[in-house]
Design a protein around this motif. Structure first.
Motif, PDB file in Angstrom:
ATOM      1  N   ILE A  22      -6.760  20.112   3.111  1.00 11.65           N
ATOM      2  CA  ILE A  22      -7.098  19.268   1.960  1.00 11.65           C
ATOM      3  C   ILE A  22      -5.853  18.680   1.319  1.00 11.65           C
ATOM      4  O   ILE A  22      -5.787  17.471   1.072  1.00 11.65           O
ATOM      5  N   ARG A  23      -4.851  19.488   1.048  1.00 13.20           N
ATOM      6  CA  ARG A  23      -3.640  19.005   0.379  1.00 13.20           C
ATOM      7  C   ARG A  23      -2.904  17.932   1.188  1.00 13.20           C
ATOM      8  O   ARG A  23      -2.567  16.877   0.641  1.00 13.20           O
ATOM      9  N   PRO A  24      -2.640  18.131   2.496  1.00 15.63           N
ATOM     10  CA  PRO A  24      -1.960  17.071   3.255  1.00 15.63           C
ATOM     11  C   PRO A  24      -2.784  15.783   3.347  1.00 15.63           C
ATOM     12  O   PRO A  24      -2.229  14.682   3.286  1.00 15.63           O
ATOM     13  N   GLN A  25      -4.112  15.910   3.487  1.00 18.39           N
ATOM     14  CA  GLN A  25      -4.957  14.715   3.572  1.00 18.39           C
ATOM     15  C   GLN A  25      -4.916  13.944   2.257  1.00 18.39           C
ATOM     16  O   GLN A  25      -4.828  12.714   2.252  1.00 18.39           O
ATOM     17  N   ARG A  26      -4.972  14.625   1.146  1.00 20.52           N
ATOM     18  CA  ARG A  26      -4.905  13.970  -0.156  1.00 20.52           C
ATOM     19  C   ARG A  26      -3.560  13.267  -0.337  1.00 20.52           C
ATOM     20  O   ARG A  26      -3.489  12.167  -0.875  1.00 20.52           O
ATOM     21  N   LYS A  27      -2.492  13.904   0.128  1.00 15.75           N
ATOM     22  CA  LYS A  27      -1.155  13.304   0.028  1.00 15.75           C
ATOM     23  C   LYS A  27      -1.083  12.018   0.864  1.00 15.75           C
ATOM     24  O   LYS A  27      -0.543  11.008   0.423  1.00 15.75           O
ATOM     25  N   ARG A  28      -1.651  12.044   2.084  1.00 15.51           N
ATOM     26  CA  ARG A  28      -1.667  10.840   2.934  1.00 15.51           C
ATOM     27  C   ARG A  28      -2.474   9.718   2.285  1.00 15.51           C
ATOM     28  O   ARG A  28      -2.084   8.550   2.340  1.00 15.51           O
ATOM     29  N   GLN A  30      -2.968   9.231  -0.931  1.00 17.44           N
ATOM     30  CA  GLN A  30      -2.200   8.709  -2.053  1.00 17.44           C
ATOM     31  C   GLN A  30      -1.076   7.798  -1.581  1.00 17.44           C
ATOM     32  O   GLN A  30      -0.819   6.752  -2.174  1.00 17.44           O
ATOM     33  N   GLU A  31      -0.394   8.173  -0.490  1.00 13.25           N
ATOM     34  CA  GLU A  31       0.681   7.340   0.059  1.00 13.25           C
ATOM     35  C   GLU A  31       0.126   6.019   0.576  1.00 13.25           C
ATOM     36  O   GLU A  31       0.744   4.970   0.392  1.00 13.25           O
ATOM     37  N   LEU A  32      -1.034   6.049   1.229  1.00  9.49           N
ATOM     38  CA  LEU A  32      -1.646   4.828   1.737  1.00  9.49           C
ATOM     39  C   LEU A  32      -2.054   3.915   0.590  1.00  9.49           C
ATOM     40  O   LEU A  32      -1.814   2.701   0.632  1.00  9.49           O
ATOM     41  N   ALA A  33      -2.661   4.474  -0.440  1.00  8.46           N
ATOM     42  CA  ALA A  33      -3.055   3.669  -1.595  1.00  8.46           C
ATOM     43  C   ALA A  33      -1.835   3.061  -2.278  1.00  8.46           C
ATOM     44  O   ALA A  33      -1.862   1.896  -2.700  1.00  8.46           O
ATOM     45  N   ARG A  34      -0.748   3.816  -2.367  1.00  4.98           N
ATOM     46  CA  ARG A  34       0.482   3.293  -2.960  1.00  4.98           C
ATOM     47  C   ARG A  34       1.038   2.154  -2.110  1.00  4.98           C
ATOM     48  O   ARG A  34       1.415   1.099  -2.632  1.00  4.98           O
TER      49      ARG A  34
END
Length: 140
Positions: A22-28, A30-34
């Motif tokens: 869950i944590r790595p997927q959420r980080k990816r 957020q990076e994509l949205a940024r």
């Protein structure tokens, strides 16, 4: 205390899922949205469909890309996978009518009775190896 000991394995499993998935997927995400939010005019971007283009207009929801000289495409900002740091040179690519089905160049000056793979056919129908018409279903 016995109830807490029974819940401990479930808590540990949830914690492991959270740390590993869950944590790595959420980080990816957020990076994509940024990255999608930071796209500006002039950037060369790669879309999720594999299309590469230069941003010519940028709105809050949509981008207008130039995918080849004079050819524009309006896409959703969410379709951008990444901004290309090393721009792709698309000026030396052959025109669409110079490409065969497999992407290699071919000579389009061949006779009308020649297919893309170089085999010939008669009567306007591409015949299969046994002489049958592969475009018509067989009745048995």
């Amino acid at each position: 205390m016995n109830g807490l000991e029974q819940l401990l394995p479930f808590v540990l499993i949830f914690l492991a899922f959270w740390l590993l998935l869950i944590r790595p997927q959420r980080k990816r995400q957020q990076e994509l949205a940024r990255a999608q939010g930071e796209v500006v005019i002039g950037d060369q971007v790669l879309l999720s469909a594999g299309i590469v283009g230069h941003v010519r207009e940028a709105g809050s929801e949509f981008l207008k890309l130039e995918i080849s000289p004079g050819a524009h495409l309006t896409v959703a900002r969410q379709a951008v996978v990444r901004t290309l740091v090393d721009p792709v040179d698309t000026t030396d690519l052959p025109e669409d009518d110079e490409l065969a089905h497999d992407g290699s160049a071919y000579d389009d000056t061949a006779d009308d009775d020649t297919t893309y793979d170089g085999t010939t056919y008669e009567g306007g129908t591409d015949r299969g190896p046994d002489g049958s018409d592969p475009h018509r279903p067989t009745t048995s």
